[in-house]
Design an enzyme around this catalytic site. Structure first.
Site, short mmCIF file in Angstrom:
data_model
loop_
_atom_site.label_atom_id
_atom_site.label_comp_id
_atom_site.label_asym_id
_atom_site.label_seq_id
_atom_site.Cartn_x
_atom_site.Cartn_y
_atom_site.Cartn_z
N GLU A 83 0.81 -1.23 0.00
CA GLU A 83 0.00 0.00 0.00
C GLU A 83 0.84 1.27 0.00
O GLU A 83 0.64 2.16 0.82
CB GLU A 83 -0.97 -0.03 1.19
CG GLU A 83 -1.87 -1.26 1.14
CD GLU A 83 -2.80 -1.40 2.33
OE1 GLU A 83 -2.79 -0.54 3.21
OE2 GLU A 83 -3.54 -2.41 2.37
N ASN A 140 2.25 -4.74 -3.28
CA ASN A 140 0.85 -5.14 -3.11
C ASN A 140 0.02 -3.91 -2.78
O ASN A 140 0.46 -3.05 -2.02
CB ASN A 140 0.82 -6.13 -1.92
CG ASN A 140 -0.52 -6.79 -1.71
OD1 ASN A 140 -1.14 -7.26 -2.66
ND2 ASN A 140 -0.98 -6.81 -0.46
N HIS A 152 -10.21 -6.14 -2.52
CA HIS A 152 -11.27 -6.02 -1.52
C HIS A 152 -12.42 -5.32 -2.23
O HIS A 152 -12.41 -4.09 -2.38
CB HIS A 152 -10.80 -5.21 -0.31
CG HIS A 152 -9.74 -5.90 0.49
ND1 HIS A 152 -9.98 -7.05 1.19
CD2 HIS A 152 -8.42 -5.61 0.68
CE1 HIS A 152 -8.86 -7.44 1.80
NE2 HIS A 152 -7.91 -6.59 1.50
N GLU A 188 -5.84 -10.60 -1.79
CA GLU A 188 -6.65 -10.44 -0.57
C GLU A 188 -8.13 -10.36 -0.91
O GLU A 188 -8.88 -9.60 -0.32
CB GLU A 188 -6.23 -9.16 0.17
CG GLU A 188 -4.78 -9.09 0.55
CD GLU A 188 -4.42 -7.87 1.38
OE1 GLU A 188 -5.32 -7.21 1.92
OE2 GLU A 188 -3.22 -7.57 1.46
N ASP A 208 -11.97 -10.41 -1.22
CA ASP A 208 -13.24 -10.72 -0.58
C ASP A 208 -14.30 -9.85 -1.24
O ASP A 208 -13.99 -8.85 -1.86
CB ASP A 208 -13.22 -10.57 0.95
CG ASP A 208 -12.50 -9.35 1.46
OD1 ASP A 208 -12.39 -8.36 0.71
OD2 ASP A 208 -12.05 -9.36 2.62
O1 9MR Z 1 -6.76 -8.93 8.09
C1 9MR Z 1 -6.01 -7.97 8.79
C2 9MR Z 1 -6.78 -7.58 10.03
O2 9MR Z 1 -6.91 -8.67 10.90
C3 9MR Z 1 -6.08 -6.44 10.72
O3 9MR Z 1 -6.86 -6.00 11.79
C4 9MR Z 1 -5.87 -5.31 9.73
C5 9MR Z 1 -5.18 -4.14 10.37
O4 9MR Z 1 -4.79 -3.20 9.46
O5 9MR Z 1 -5.11 -5.80 8.63
C6 9MR Z 1 -5.80 -6.75 7.94
O6 9MR Z 1 -5.20 -7.08 6.73
C7 9MR Z 1 -4.99 -6.01 5.81
C8 9MR Z 1 -3.79 -6.39 4.99
O7 9MR Z 1 -2.71 -6.61 5.82
C9 9MR Z 1 -3.47 -5.30 3.99
N1 9MR Z 1 -4.59 -5.00 3.17
C10 9MR Z 1 -5.82 -4.69 3.88
C11 9MR Z 1 -6.14 -5.83 4.84
C12 9MR Z 1 -7.47 -5.55 5.53
O8 9MR Z 1 -7.35 -4.43 6.36
#
Ligand code: 9MR
Length: 659
Positions: A334, A377, A412, A441, A443
């Site tokens: 990001e 990513n 997402h 990732e 969903d």
């Molecule tokens: O799935 C992850 C969640 O459990 C955490 O609370 C969150 C915190 O930022 O991060 C989530 O995963 C993220 C991923 O690392 C990067 N892309 C967005 C995902 C969803 O927030």
């Protein structure tokens, strides 16, 4: 010798007996693979009504007062009042170490209201896990609005997925120190349904296309979850365990427990691992960006060198520990901000080091793991502005010799956004660069607006979701030569980050439901003829690009979606469907923002804003809007105190319905 990161899990006594009981009880009640069948009834383990005049095991977390009260009650005449709180994390707690069995699913439910005279606030239900003097906290129910006038029910499921020496559930507030009542607490053992063994394994269905993966935590690698994971997936991504805050919370003090457990499970079960992530602006401890005396680092050469040396040490340790067990790393996560003219996110990494943090991260990762594929990513890579900035950055880095092997598209998305065409353009944009691509990732949220909340997923949303999975996976399969894997951000709907983001509500974005049973979304990928068509479908946004025109009074439909929101800014899309009988070529769309929101950039149209009034007209290529046709545009905007949906959507002056 065993690799240092492999570890045996210790199952707490009783798990196996309970698991067998669950299987027998459920199998008797519910036939295999009947997706619509209900879960077995929960088995009560604990309850507390406070009607006996005692606190029934509830205690203060630290120093506040917990006492039975007759001021209000949810049932009967008594509740539990917590007063004298001096911090938002204080609240009533109940110890569960002797009650909960590891790997088993429980439902925790409690009714809460604020004490008389308190201003409205937000409460949440959490679990504290203690192990060897360290505590960790899991949210069972996220921030939920509460007042002093009515009871609110907090209910969620919880699976203990760690070995612990202390365990408690507690209620706290999101902020403030309001007194609070709670009543009718229950903890029930929630039997799970057996994993279906008579449906195709996803990994076999997709075997000739690409490996299929799921994000995991400790919860996904025990019990039925592990059975489901092994059955359907080729690869896993630890969702949090490899991040900086998990692996190096304080300088030099590495913690490997969760990462070792998850990577060890994967390698022990023939699953490959995506390593996520080495450098990110979130989940990075504050020490990384501060001096030893706590002063924030600046871009001066000494500070910058310190930051890059910390980054190098971190990558050497994390990547080095797992060696060949991790074949793909999201080295950078990001880093794009399409609102910056250079497209680079103004993170602390960037502010201190410019692009050098990326150069260092990729160089060191390549050195430590010469055969691993190194990825950059990001989310919203389908949005043209963001996609192009990412493409420019990757081009630039590779031209410099920075070893970026692949681009990860998080995906997402939701049941309405984005279009297949935009997703295809996303994949195409990176082909000329000669990089690998992965969906990392994915969903598909059932929600299309922040103010929606469904206690259970509506049938029409699940159907639309199935069409989305069908169409997106059909696209991915067409691009199988480019995509080297597709990963879903979770295993089943019982555990998804979307339950708390962007607001607390139950989402259902994955292929398996909260009972671990295959949803229509699964069939959308595996065999679309088996999508359950029972509910009346809302048209798949991609399968039928034009809606059927209707006669009568409704002339247009406006579908407004906030696709992403952050403090001060948000991204939204607006789809206008011409539901009338006449064409609206050269259309004008208008709406009003209620909260002073200000559009900063709009694509697929030309925007003008006058105070709250926004007017959008077409670009050269999308001015036709025939009866039944649709136009869609997206924009970035700023918001201040609140971000309520716009009102008064019109198409050429005619009022649109919303939805
Ligand atoms: O799935 C992850 C969640 O459990 C955490 O609370 C969150 C915190 O930022 O991060 C989530 O995963 C993220 C991923 O690392 C990067 N892309 C967005 C995902 C969803 O927030």
């Amino acid at each position: 010798m065993r690799a240092p990161w492999t570890r045996r899990r210790r199952l707490l006594p009783g798990l196996l007996a309970l698991a067998c009981l669950a299987t027998v009880a459920v199998a008797a009640a519910v036939p295999l693979s009947t997706p619509s069948a209900r879960a077995a009834d929960p088995v009560p383990v604990l309850d507390a009504t406070f009607e006996d005049g005692t606190t029934q095991g509830f205690r203060p977390r630290a120093g506040e007062t917990v006492a039975v009260s007759t001021a209000v009650a949810h049932g009967g005449t008594r509740s539990l009042l917590t007063s004298g709180r001096t911090a938002s994390w204080q609240g009533p707690a109940i110890d569960l170490l002797d009650e909960m069995v590891e790997g088993t699913r429980y439902t925790l439910t409690v009714w809460v209201r604020l004490a008389a005279g308190e201003s409205p606030g937000q409460v949440r239900l959490s679990v504290q896990r203690d192990s060897g003097g360290t505590s960790a906290y899991d949210q069972v129910v996220g921030d939920t609005a509460v007042t002093a006038d009515a009871w609110v029910r907090l209910s969620g499921t919880y699976v203990l997925a760690h070995d612990v020496d202390g365990l408690s559930a507690y209620v706290e507030t999101a902020g403030g120190t309001a007194g609070l009542h709670l009543d009718d607490f229950t903890m029930a053992y929630q039997p799970t349904r057996p994993v279906q063994t008579d449906i195709p394994a996803l990994r076999e269905v997709l075997a000739t296309d690409f490996p299929i993966g799921a994000a995991i935590g400790n919860r996904q690698i025990i019990g039925d979850q592990a059975v489901l994971l092994r059955r359907h997936f080729d690869t896993v991504t630890p969702g949090n365990a490899l991040k900086w805050d998990a692996t190096q919370p304080t300088e030099g003090a590495f913690r490997w427990a969760d990462a070792d457990t998850q990577v060890g499970f994967a390698t022990g079960n023939g699953l490959s691992v995506r390593g996520h992530t080495l450098v990110w602006h979130q989940q990075t401890p504050a020490w990384v960006f501060t001096d030893t005396d706590g002063t924030p680092l600046t871009s001066d050469p000494a500070d910058k060198a310190l930051l890059l040396s910390r980054l190098e040490a971190h990558i050497r340790a994390v990547v080095g520990r797992y060696g060949d067990a991790i074949g793909v790393w999201d080295v950078a996560n990001e880093v794009i901000d399409e609102n910056q003219s250079d497209g680079l996110r103004r993170s602390r990494w960037y502010e201190i080091s410019g692009l050098d943090y990326l150069r260092t991260a990729f160089r060191v990762a390549r050195e430590v793991a010469p055969t691993a594929k190194l990825y950059i990513n990001d989310y919203n890579t389908n949005v043209p502005a963001k996609r192009d900035k990412l493409r420019d950055l990757v081009t630039r880095l590779r031209a410099e010799g920075v070893p970026v092997d692949g681009v990860g598209h998080q995906m997402h998305v939701n049941v309405q956004w984005p279009s297949i065409a935009e997703t295809e353009a996303m994949l195409q944009a990176f082909i000329p660069l000669g990089v690998e691509q992965q969906v990392t990732e994915m969903d598909v949220s059932i929600y299309v607006a922040n103010d929606e909340s469904f206690p259970t997923p509506p049938a029409d949303r699940l159907l639309t979701q199935a069409y989305r999975y069908r169409d997106l996976f059909a696209l991915y399969r067409r691009y199988a030569d480019e995509l080297t894997s597709v990963t879903l951000w979770g295993l089943a709907d019982d555990d998804t980050w979307l339950d708390t983001f962007p607001v607390a509500r139950k989402d259902a974005p994955l292929l398996f439901d909260t009972e671990l049973q295959a949803k229509s979304a699964y069939w959308g990928i595996v065999d679309p003829t088996r999508i359950d068509p029972t509910p009346t479908p809302t048209a798949s946004p991609t399968a039928s690009p034009t809606a059927t025109p209707t006669t009568g009074l409704d002339t247009c439909r406006a579908t407004y979606t906030v696709t992403n929101q952050w403090p001060g800014g948000f991204q939204a899309s607006l789809r206008i469907t011409n539901t009338g009988v006449a064409a609206h070529d050269g259309w004008t769309v208008r709406w009003r923002f209620p909260d002073g929101q200000l559009v900063s950039q709009l694509w697929n149209g030309t925007v003008r804003q006058d105070g709250p009034e926004v007017t959008v007209t077409p670009t050269s290529w999308n001015s036709a809007l025939p009866a039944g046709g649709t136009v869609e545009f997206g924009f970035l905007a700023g918001w201040k105190t609140s971000n309520n949906r716009p009102v008064g959507f019109t198409l050429d002056g005619l009022t649109c319905t919303t939805g």
